[in-house]
Write a protein that holds these residues in place. Sequence first.
Motif, short mmCIF file in Angstrom:
data_model
loop_
_atom_site.label_atom_id
_atom_site.label_comp_id
_atom_site.label_asym_id
_atom_site.label_seq_id
_atom_site.Cartn_x
_atom_site.Cartn_y
_atom_site.Cartn_z
N PHE A 279 0.82 -1.23 0.00
CA PHE A 279 0.00 0.00 0.00
C PHE A 279 0.85 1.27 0.00
O PHE A 279 0.40 2.33 -0.42
N PHE A 280 2.14 1.16 0.40
CA PHE A 280 3.03 2.32 0.21
C PHE A 280 3.17 2.59 -1.30
O PHE A 280 3.08 3.73 -1.75
N THR A 281 3.38 1.52 -2.08
CA THR A 281 3.53 1.67 -3.54
C THR A 281 2.30 2.35 -4.14
O THR A 281 2.38 3.32 -4.89
N LYS A 282 1.15 1.84 -3.75
CA LYS A 282 -0.12 2.38 -4.26
C LYS A 282 -0.26 3.87 -3.90
O LYS A 282 -0.54 4.71 -4.77
N ASN A 283 0.02 4.20 -2.63
CA ASN A 283 -0.19 5.59 -2.18
C ASN A 283 0.86 6.54 -2.76
O ASN A 283 0.54 7.69 -3.08
N LEU B 151 2.22 6.25 -5.67
CA LEU B 151 1.81 6.49 -7.07
C LEU B 151 0.60 7.41 -7.14
O LEU B 151 0.42 8.17 -8.09
N LYS B 152 -0.23 7.37 -6.10
CA LYS B 152 -1.43 8.23 -6.09
C LYS B 152 -1.16 9.58 -5.45
O LYS B 152 -2.06 10.40 -5.28
N GLY B 153 0.08 9.79 -4.98
CA GLY B 153 0.40 11.05 -4.32
C GLY B 153 -0.23 11.18 -2.94
O GLY B 153 -0.39 12.27 -2.40
N LYS B 154 -0.59 10.03 -2.36
CA LYS B 154 -1.22 10.07 -1.01
C LYS B 154 -0.15 9.90 0.06
O LYS B 154 0.91 9.29 -0.16
N GLU B 155 -0.42 10.41 1.25
CA GLU B 155 0.54 10.37 2.35
C GLU B 155 0.72 8.95 2.88
O GLU B 155 -0.23 8.16 2.90
N LEU C 139 12.44 3.45 -7.50
CA LEU C 139 11.86 2.56 -8.51
C LEU C 139 10.64 3.19 -9.18
O LEU C 139 10.42 3.04 -10.38
N LEU C 140 9.85 3.92 -8.41
CA LEU C 140 8.61 4.50 -8.94
C LEU C 140 8.85 5.88 -9.56
O LEU C 140 7.99 6.44 -10.20
N LYS C 141 10.05 6.41 -9.26
CA LYS C 141 10.41 7.76 -9.75
C LYS C 141 9.38 8.80 -9.27
O LYS C 141 8.96 9.69 -10.01
N VAL C 142 8.93 8.58 -8.03
CA VAL C 142 7.98 9.52 -7.42
C VAL C 142 8.43 9.76 -5.98
O VAL C 142 8.79 8.82 -5.27
#
Length: 436
Positions: free
Chosen positions: A290-294, A296-300, A372-375
């Motif tokens: 869920f860290f990956t998901k958040n 990518l979604k710009g969520k905290e 890895l996500l470049k975010v």
Amino acid sequence: MSLLDTTRPSTQGKLKPEKSLLYLQPHHQRSLRLYSSLSKFALSSFLFLIIFLFFSLLSSPSSASHRSKITNSLSGGSQWEKKVIKSARPKSRAGFTVLVTGAAGFVGTHVSVALKRRGDGVLGLDNFNHYYDVNLKRDRQKVLERSGVFVVEGDINDIKLLQKLFDVVYFTHVMHLAAQAGVRYAMQNPKSYVNSNIAGFVNLLEVCKSADPQPAIVWASSSSVYGLNKRVPFSEKDRTDQPASLYAATKKAGEALAHSYNHIYGLSITGLRFFTVYGPWGRPDMAYFFFTKNILKGKEIGVYETADGKSVARDFTYVDDIVKGCLAALDTAKNSTGSGGKNRGPAQFRVFNLGNTSPVPVSKLVSILEKLLKVKAKKKVLPLPRNGDVEFTHANISSAQTELGYMPTTDLEMGLKKFVRWYTGYYSGSKKKKSW
Ligand SMILES: O=C(O)[C@H]1O[C@H](OP(=O)(O)OP(=O)(O)OC[C@H]2O[C@@H](n3ccc(=O)[nH]c3=O)[C@H](O)[C@@H]2O)[C@H](O)[C@@H](O)[C@H]1O
């Protein structure tokens, strides 16, 4: 006319027996009357017996109609049995026949595919519960079907179903991975942990102990049993009487239950203490997922910190390494010694740590994901809540190395790279990315 006279008086129509008595001596008449009432009694009791047997057969559990009722109520009848047998059949006589519970789960799917690919027979069992996104479980099921693994939809608490599976297949091994997982969720739904991790496990042990031959069992325990243990790295000899969560307590209970069934019934049982398993097709309730998901979604995201300001750390273990440990445990499992519910001598009882032997702070996990996500992650540092989480885990795997030849080869950086590649593909929406 005597009793021996074989010529019968000609009669117009059938005479009732008492009329023919007129031709006999009185004492003959008495014995013939006795004979005819005895034969009438015998005839009526015979008829009664036939009727009784007929109705008792109809209602007996072994009657065909009743059996087909059980089969149909538990499964889809003979077609279902054909699928079960085909899935469980090994490629060669030397192959295992393995029941994998929790087969549509994260580790369950990886283990089932690996066993099937090497030629073992594999039958899956999963209740497809909604603890996390059931679509992910259904997509894993499709992967399993493509690999030739049939997953029976059912619960380890359904003892009739378990017995039915053991009636249809002689399992050489059970890989028991079905459980309510997750440390923190136990505070919201404690009953689910008792149902699955204790009652469900006892159900399975009960069916296994009565099976003939008994299977050998390998099952998923957890690094969480070390609880507040401060001796690092954690060794299987260390104390495990300070669980920090209900989840950990149910896994510790599982180890105690396993020992009692090993001792009484001769079941060969191996417990594997998994250390924070991660990888493709993983569990959405776990932090790396869920860290990956958040991110990518710009969520905290909230990163826990210990009281002395250190990031919490885990001995993250890549799923392919865990699979190798599971298969090695199955390969080295000795036969159970009992049959039909009693043991014939001491049976193998083992517990192993399956970890990566290099704990990584969660803050480091986050920076690997950012790369890895470049975010850039929106991080919030939070004090470690009293939710059952422990500050760190660290596995001593020397016992698994010696006994199982276990040797993890994937570090967190490489493992997360494989996970992120799967994640972005799977959630990109393209159909083909749902393949293995
Ligand atoms: O080894 C096990 O036997 C268990 O492993 C896994 O539990 P954990 O090690 O707790 O994994 P996971 O939740 O991914 O948290 C990872 C880290 O992130 C921290 N964490 C968590 C959430 C959050 O919001 N912030 C945070 O910092 C958190 O404090 C922790 O330090 C399985 O879920 C469990 O079923 C069992 O198999």
